[in-house]
Each structure stands twice: as structure tokens, then as C-alpha cells.
Design a protein around this motif. Sequence first.
Motif, PDB file in Angstrom:
ATOM      1  N   THR A   1       0.851  -1.193   0.000  1.00  0.00           N
ATOM      2  CA  THR A   1       0.000   0.000   0.000  1.00  0.00           C
ATOM      3  C   THR A   1       0.883   1.238   0.000  1.00  0.00           C
ATOM      4  O   THR A   1       1.759   1.381   0.863  1.00  0.00           O
ATOM      5  N   ALA A   2       0.660   2.131  -0.970  1.00  0.00           N
ATOM      6  CA  ALA A   2       1.423   3.379  -1.039  1.00  0.00           C
ATOM      7  C   ALA A   2       1.042   4.286   0.121  1.00  0.00           C
ATOM      8  O   ALA A   2      -0.117   4.365   0.498  1.00  0.00           O
ATOM      9  N   THR A   3       2.032   4.964   0.688  1.00  0.00           N
ATOM     10  CA  THR A   3       1.781   5.891   1.787  1.00  0.00           C
ATOM     11  C   THR A   3       2.131   7.334   1.404  1.00  0.00           C
ATOM     12  O   THR A   3       1.964   8.246   2.219  1.00  0.00           O
ATOM     13  N   ASP A   4       2.601   7.541   0.170  1.00  0.00           N
ATOM     14  CA  ASP A   4       2.993   8.892  -0.247  1.00  0.00           C
ATOM     15  C   ASP A   4       1.966   9.556  -1.162  1.00  0.00           C
ATOM     16  O   ASP A   4       2.198  10.634  -1.695  1.00  0.00           O
TER      17      ASP A   4
ATOM     18  N   THR B   1      11.241  -1.327   6.488  1.00  0.00           N
ATOM     19  CA  THR B   1       9.867  -0.835   6.578  1.00  0.00           C
ATOM     20  C   THR B   1       9.372  -0.118   5.332  1.00  0.00           C
ATOM     21  O   THR B   1       8.165   0.037   5.163  1.00  0.00           O
ATOM     22  N   THR B   2      10.256   0.354   4.482  1.00  0.00           N
ATOM     23  CA  THR B   2       9.837   1.144   3.320  1.00  0.00           C
ATOM     24  C   THR B   2      10.097   0.395   2.019  1.00  0.00           C
ATOM     25  O   THR B   2      11.188  -0.138   1.807  1.00  0.00           O
TER      26      THR B   2
ATOM     27  N   ALA C   1       5.957   5.020  -2.980  1.00  0.00           N
ATOM     28  CA  ALA C   1       6.636   4.421  -1.830  1.00  0.00           C
ATOM     29  C   ALA C   1       5.575   4.074  -0.801  1.00  0.00           C
ATOM     30  O   ALA C   1       4.568   4.775  -0.660  1.00  0.00           O
ATOM     31  N   GLY C   2       5.788   2.948  -0.104  1.00  0.00           N
ATOM     32  CA  GLY C   2       4.774   2.543   0.858  1.00  0.00           C
ATOM     33  C   GLY C   2       5.207   1.417   1.757  1.00  0.00           C
ATOM     34  O   GLY C   2       6.400   1.196   1.977  1.00  0.00           O
ATOM     35  N   LEU C   3       4.219   0.695   2.254  1.00  0.00           N
ATOM     36  CA  LEU C   3       4.436  -0.388   3.208  1.00  0.00           C
ATOM     37  C   LEU C   3       4.066  -1.723   2.577  1.00  0.00           C
ATOM     38  O   LEU C   3       3.192  -1.800   1.711  1.00  0.00           O
ATOM     39  N   LEU C   4       4.733  -2.778   3.056  1.00  0.00           N
ATOM     40  CA  LEU C   4       4.473  -4.129   2.538  1.00  0.00           C
ATOM     41  C   LEU C   4       4.298  -5.096   3.697  1.00  0.00           C
ATOM     42  O   LEU C   4       5.067  -5.048   4.659  1.00  0.00           O
ATOM     43  N   THR C   5       3.278  -5.930   3.617  1.00  0.00           N
ATOM     44  CA  THR C   5       3.126  -7.022   4.582  1.00  0.00           C
ATOM     45  C   THR C   5       3.201  -8.334   3.825  1.00  0.00           C
ATOM     46  O   THR C   5       2.781  -8.425   2.671  1.00  0.00           O
TER      47      THR C   5
END
Length: 203
Positions: A37-40, A139-140, A157-161
Motif C-alpha cells: 500500500t502506497a503511503t505517499d 519498513t519502506t 513508496a509505501g508499506l508491505l506485509t
Amino acid sequence: MIRSAKASATMLAAGLAAAAMLAAGHAQAAIWVLDYTATDGNSPFEADLTLVTSDTVNSVGGYNVQSVTGDVDGDTVTALIANPGLPNASYSADGWFIYDNVFFADNAGGTAAPVLSNPGLLFASASGAEYNLFSDNATTYELYQARPGEGFTEHSAGLLTAVDPPAGGLGAIPEPAGWALMILGFGGAGALIRRRRANLATA
């Protein structure tokens, strides 16, 4: 030609032993579900991916990715782009990306290691785009999109699980050698049943 029951059992045992040796030389495959999921605020915004990896550690301490499915913002993933230098990094044929297609499932020394390397994954989609998903740190993550004749078209740029589904769900899946072993086992059991029926009929 009629074989004795002892000869048939010996042949069956030899076949099963050979299949077991073949299976021992190949790893099982493991399935991982990745959510980006992108966080920017940029696109691509979301990627839902399912990876099939070997469960044998490669020479760089990760696991070779064998296939990828899913979608990026609704754009269906069609194929993992093969890495000729696996497990080391390679340039894509068009020169736009560096990638390795290696997944790190274990935390090194108990620290939170990224699940994807910095070169990361390279895969193609139904729209004709190429995507490169990779880690900057634990984390990024970043996700790039490129299109033929255009070059880079989107970047976020974002987060990955990453989730390893429990056994009985997606779990590990057998490779061809594992299927060969199972088929030989079923075939051998069938042969023994037929021989017993034939012996009973002649008796």
C-alpha cells in the motif's frame, strides 16, 4: 510374461526408492501473500500479490521466486520476468530495471529484515506494463511501473506485509518430483491389489 509376487514387490520397492531420491533433490514450494500500500499518495497505490518460492535457501540467503500472481491497482499480473542471473541481480531486457526475484522469508539474527531485496521482483501485467517492487529498508518499499515506448510512468513508496498462509490453506505445494513419488505409490498399491485378486481367482 508373468512375474512372481516377490519380483513385483522388488521392482515396486526399487521404483519408490528412485522416486524418493528424485524428490529429495528438489525442494517443496512455499506460498506467500504480499500486500503493498502506497503511503505517499502516488500511484501505483495498491498491489496484492501471491508468490510461489522454493523453500531451499539460495547462495544469497534468500528463496528463489518461481511465480507471481495477483494485481496492481486492478492490472492483472501475468508473469514473473525470469532472472537469467538468479539469485544475483540482473538488468531487465529493456534496461529499465535491476532485479533479482529473491524473497527473504527469515529474519536474520532475529532482526526485522525486509522480505524483498533492494533489486526486488520484476513482473509483467495484462496492460503490458512492467512492475518492480523492492525494499529500501525493513519498513519502506517502492513500486515502479514502466511501459513499452514510454519508460517509467508511475512510482510510489509505501508499506508491505507478507503472510505465510497456514497449512491446510495455501501452504506448501509439491513440485513435480513429489507428484512422481505419489503417483508411483498409488500405482504400486494398485498393482499389489490386482495381483492379490489374480491370485485369489486362480486359487
